[in-house]
Design a protein around this motif. Sequence first.
Motif, PDB file in Angstrom:
ATOM      1  N   MET A  13       0.824  -1.209   0.000  1.00 47.63           N
ATOM      2  CA  MET A  13       0.000   0.000   0.000  1.00 47.63           C
ATOM      3  C   MET A  13       0.859   1.260   0.000  1.00 47.63           C
ATOM      4  SD  MET A  13      -3.110  -0.994   2.640  1.00 47.63           S
ATOM      5  CE  MET A  13      -3.915   0.609   2.466  1.00 47.63           C
ATOM      6  N   PHE A  14       1.835   1.318   0.905  1.00 50.43           N
ATOM      7  CA  PHE A  14       2.666   2.522   0.974  1.00 50.43           C
ATOM      8  C   PHE A  14       3.577   2.643  -0.245  1.00 50.43           C
ATOM      9  CE2 PHE A  14       1.290   2.488   5.345  1.00 50.43           C
ATOM     10  CZ  PHE A  14       1.231   3.838   5.670  1.00 50.43           C
ATOM     11  N   GLY A  15       4.028   1.516  -0.778  1.00 51.22           N
ATOM     12  CA  GLY A  15       4.847   1.559  -1.978  1.00 51.22           C
ATOM     13  C   GLY A  15       4.074   2.102  -3.165  1.00 51.22           C
ATOM     14  N   CYS A  16       2.829   1.620  -3.348  1.00 46.71           N
ATOM     15  CA  CYS A  16       1.990   2.110  -4.457  1.00 46.71           C
ATOM     16  C   CYS A  16       1.654   3.586  -4.287  1.00 46.71           C
ATOM     17  CB  CYS A  16       0.711   1.284  -4.547  1.00 46.71           C
ATOM     18  SG  CYS A  16       0.952  -0.413  -5.082  1.00 46.71           S
ATOM     19  N   MET A  17       1.373   4.004  -3.046  1.00 44.99           N
ATOM     20  CA  MET A  17       1.047   5.407  -2.797  1.00 44.99           C
ATOM     21  C   MET A  17       2.236   6.306  -3.147  1.00 44.99           C
ATOM     22  SD  MET A  17       0.074   7.320   0.783  1.00 44.99           S
ATOM     23  CE  MET A  17       1.784   7.209   1.333  1.00 44.99           C
ATOM     24  N   LEU A  18       3.433   5.928  -2.691  1.00 45.67           N
ATOM     25  CA  LEU A  18       4.622   6.735  -2.982  1.00 45.67           C
ATOM     26  C   LEU A  18       4.924   6.751  -4.477  1.00 45.67           C
ATOM     27  CD1 LEU A  18       6.951   5.701  -0.012  1.00 45.67           C
ATOM     28  CD2 LEU A  18       5.777   7.882  -0.336  1.00 45.67           C
ATOM     29  N   LEU A  19       4.711   5.631  -5.147  1.00 46.51           N
ATOM     30  CA  LEU A  19       4.941   5.568  -6.590  1.00 46.51           C
ATOM     31  C   LEU A  19       4.016   6.541  -7.326  1.00 46.51           C
ATOM     32  CD1 LEU A  19       6.314   4.315  -9.046  1.00 46.51           C
ATOM     33  CD2 LEU A  19       4.559   2.514  -9.015  1.00 46.51           C
ATOM     34  N   MET A  20       2.739   6.576  -6.933  1.00 47.86           N
ATOM     35  CA  MET A  20       1.795   7.492  -7.573  1.00 47.86           C
ATOM     36  C   MET A  20       2.177   8.945  -7.306  1.00 47.86           C
ATOM     37  SD  MET A  20      -1.952   5.696  -7.118  1.00 47.86           S
ATOM     38  CE  MET A  20      -2.720   6.969  -8.140  1.00 47.86           C
ATOM     39  N   LEU A  21       2.647   9.236  -6.090  1.00 48.87           N
ATOM     40  CA  LEU A  21       3.062  10.605  -5.779  1.00 48.87           C
ATOM     41  C   LEU A  21       4.283  11.001  -6.601  1.00 48.87           C
ATOM     42  CD1 LEU A  21       2.651  10.633  -1.882  1.00 48.87           C
ATOM     43  CD2 LEU A  21       1.197  11.783  -3.556  1.00 48.87           C
ATOM     44  N   ILE A  22       5.225  10.074  -6.780  1.00 48.84           N
ATOM     45  CA  ILE A  22       6.421  10.349  -7.579  1.00 48.84           C
ATOM     46  C   ILE A  22       6.036  10.607  -9.035  1.00 48.84           C
ATOM     47  CG2 ILE A  22       8.541   9.326  -8.498  1.00 48.84           C
ATOM     48  CD1 ILE A  22       8.827   7.865  -5.802  1.00 48.84           C
ATOM     49  N   LEU A  23       5.019   9.898  -9.509  1.00 53.71           N
ATOM     50  CA  LEU A  23       4.557  10.072 -10.895  1.00 53.71           C
ATOM     51  C   LEU A  23       3.737  11.338 -11.078  1.00 53.71           C
ATOM     52  CD1 LEU A  23       3.577   6.381 -11.763  1.00 53.71           C
ATOM     53  CD2 LEU A  23       5.612   7.653 -12.507  1.00 53.71           C
ATOM     54  N   ILE A 337      11.080  11.936   8.655  1.00 52.59           N
ATOM     55  CA  ILE A 337      11.353  11.421   7.312  1.00 52.59           C
ATOM     56  C   ILE A 337      10.141  11.607   6.404  1.00 52.59           C
ATOM     57  CG2 ILE A 337      11.873   9.329   5.997  1.00 52.59           C
ATOM     58  CD1 ILE A 337      13.464   8.373   8.482  1.00 52.59           C
ATOM     59  N   LEU A 338       8.946  11.270   6.908  1.00 55.42           N
ATOM     60  CA  LEU A 338       7.738  11.455   6.096  1.00 55.42           C
ATOM     61  C   LEU A 338       7.551  12.910   5.712  1.00 55.42           C
ATOM     62  CD1 LEU A 338       5.166   9.141   7.945  1.00 55.42           C
ATOM     63  CD2 LEU A 338       6.172   8.772   5.691  1.00 55.42           C
ATOM     64  N   GLY A 339       7.924  13.830   6.617  1.00 55.60           N
ATOM     65  CA  GLY A 339       7.750  15.247   6.342  1.00 55.60           C
ATOM     66  C   GLY A 339       8.582  15.746   5.180  1.00 55.60           C
ATOM     67  N   MET A 340       9.616  15.009   4.788  1.00 54.34           N
ATOM     68  CA  MET A 340      10.417  15.410   3.641  1.00 54.34           C
ATOM     69  C   MET A 340       9.693  15.143   2.321  1.00 54.34           C
ATOM     70  SD  MET A 340      14.214  14.073   4.715  1.00 54.34           S
ATOM     71  CE  MET A 340      15.027  14.629   6.207  1.00 54.34           C
ATOM     72  N   PHE A 341       8.662  14.295   2.369  1.00 53.48           N
ATOM     73  CA  PHE A 341       8.037  13.870   1.112  1.00 53.48           C
ATOM     74  C   PHE A 341       6.524  14.071   1.076  1.00 53.48           C
ATOM     75  CE2 PHE A 341      11.755  11.216   2.014  1.00 53.48           C
ATOM     76  CZ  PHE A 341      12.539  11.489   0.904  1.00 53.48           C
ATOM     77  N   LEU A 342       5.869  14.118   2.242  1.00 53.89           N
ATOM     78  CA  LEU A 342       4.410  14.161   2.268  1.00 53.89           C
ATOM     79  C   LEU A 342       3.909  15.445   2.900  1.00 53.89           C
ATOM     80  CD1 LEU A 342       3.417  10.538   3.377  1.00 53.89           C
ATOM     81  CD2 LEU A 342       3.337  11.501   1.077  1.00 53.89           C
ATOM     82  N   ASP A 343       2.677  15.807   2.565  1.00 52.23           N
ATOM     83  CA  ASP A 343       1.997  16.943   3.160  1.00 52.23           C
ATOM     84  C   ASP A 343       1.646  16.632   4.617  1.00 52.23           C
ATOM     85  OD1 ASP A 343      -1.014  18.105   3.677  1.00 52.23           O
ATOM     86  OD2 ASP A 343       0.250  19.526   2.616  1.00 52.23           O
ATOM     87  N   ASP A 344       1.633  17.676   5.454  1.00 49.64           N
ATOM     88  CA  ASP A 344       1.360  17.473   6.877  1.00 49.64           C
ATOM     89  C   ASP A 344      -0.015  16.867   7.125  1.00 49.64           C
ATOM     90  OD1 ASP A 344       0.890  20.185   5.829  1.00 49.64           O
ATOM     91  OD2 ASP A 344      -0.104  20.538   7.721  1.00 49.64           O
ATOM     92  N   PHE A 345      -1.008  17.265   6.302  1.00 50.88           N
ATOM     93  CA  PHE A 345      -2.350  16.707   6.473  1.00 50.88           C
ATOM     94  C   PHE A 345      -2.383  15.224   6.125  1.00 50.88           C
ATOM     95  CE2 PHE A 345      -3.284  21.270   5.734  1.00 50.88           C
ATOM     96  CZ  PHE A 345      -3.875  21.527   6.959  1.00 50.88           C
TER      97      PHE A 345
END
Length: 459
Positions: A13-23, A337-345
């Motif tokens: 789940m987290f891998g797919c989510m990060l992949l979509m965000l990178i795309l 670490i998450l804060g470097m890549f994801l929105d706070d919400f």
Amino acid sequence: MLELDPLVVTGGMFGCMLLMLILGAPLTWALLTVGVGSAYFLWGPAGLELLAISTFSSMDNFLLVALPMFIFMGLMLQRSGITDDLFDMINKLMGGTPGGLGMGTVIVCALIAAMAGVSGAATVSLGIIALPAMLERGYDKKLATGTIMAGGALGFLIPPSVLMVIYAFLARESVGKLFAAGLMPGLMLAGIYIAYVYIRAKMNPQLAPPISEEERVDFRGKLAALKALILPGALITTVLSFIILGITSPSEASAVGAVGSIICAALYRTLNWQVLKEVMIGTTKLMGMLLWITLAAVFFSKVYIGLGAGMVLEEFIEDTALSPYWVIVAMLACYFILGMFLDDFAIVFITVPLFVPIVDTLGFDTIWFAVLFIISMQSAYLTPPFGYNLFYMRSVAPPSVSIYDLYKAAIPFVCLQIIGLALVVIFPEIALWLPEQIFGRYTLKPLMKKPPFGEVFCF
């Protein structure tokens, strides 16, 4: 129903989510797509009923009414001209001392945080007003921009904070207790920033020189400048008193704040139909974004928790026999670490349903942990590559200030935030003293009364 190892599904789940965000997929659609796909894959068509259930349960909460009201209040005050007057006041009061404008900028950021409730308002406003004034007077560009970006992040911690309202909604905490708990750490961090600017200016006055003799005013002029505090001070005190003292609910107090911001704009003679229209449109856009993220993230977290991932994590913690304080440190590192890549919400919606029950099981105070989370989010807004305040500042900074200058400017202030975070970990009374005074000893656990210093650093 398909039976799979929760850890395998978690990674997927987290891998797919990060992949979509990178795309380049929007956060909402990344969360919603992965959540729907995982629910269907695991539980078949019946799993999609969880989307409807989570949507209705999320929206059936009166606390969410406070969000658009606080956003409206912040946007209206931002357009009213109060920020200009506050900076002019600081210029007269503190500009004559080395580093005075920088120290005063932190104070103005704290005041704007108490009026707006979001980080971007202070960063953008003072990036437009204070940054040119400081650069014109010879301030080092890294010190000037770093001060504004770090001060702007105080909007997360100093109430009324929109992120605190969302945290309270997810964790089923009292908004009044969260606001009370965030006030002292927020003022502490502001004091740390002020001390840093003062020390840098004392060591090297060329980094932050005082204003010229011609710009300075006498005691009477400084006293007259304080009138800029009357309206924002009255509004802030009223709204926070209503919430913290329990006079009204947070939703009702937010309505008082929204009406008060309109009155302030009218008294400043900046209220007109165009301003009202722009503020309403801005509020609608922000709320639309927040609600879509809310629906998608709550559904994503429910699917994730429904897998039993929370129990797996608790069992993992028990098996490793880590000190409870090291578990907290690991969670905070995860936030960093998450804060470097994801929105706070996104971070609050994904992690709070998972982490808060573990924190409570370990015997820690969940209000204290909420403050640690909020401070971590301040650091996230300054850390590259996706620190939002870095981008806010870049959008209003002159061409002479590059994004690499902003990265360098953020480093010392991130270190100061980590120091502040460590102080609240070691001395939880910083966050819990004010709620105790107002609400009594409501949830203090024995483990949290006197946290042994050594426990933070040993297994």
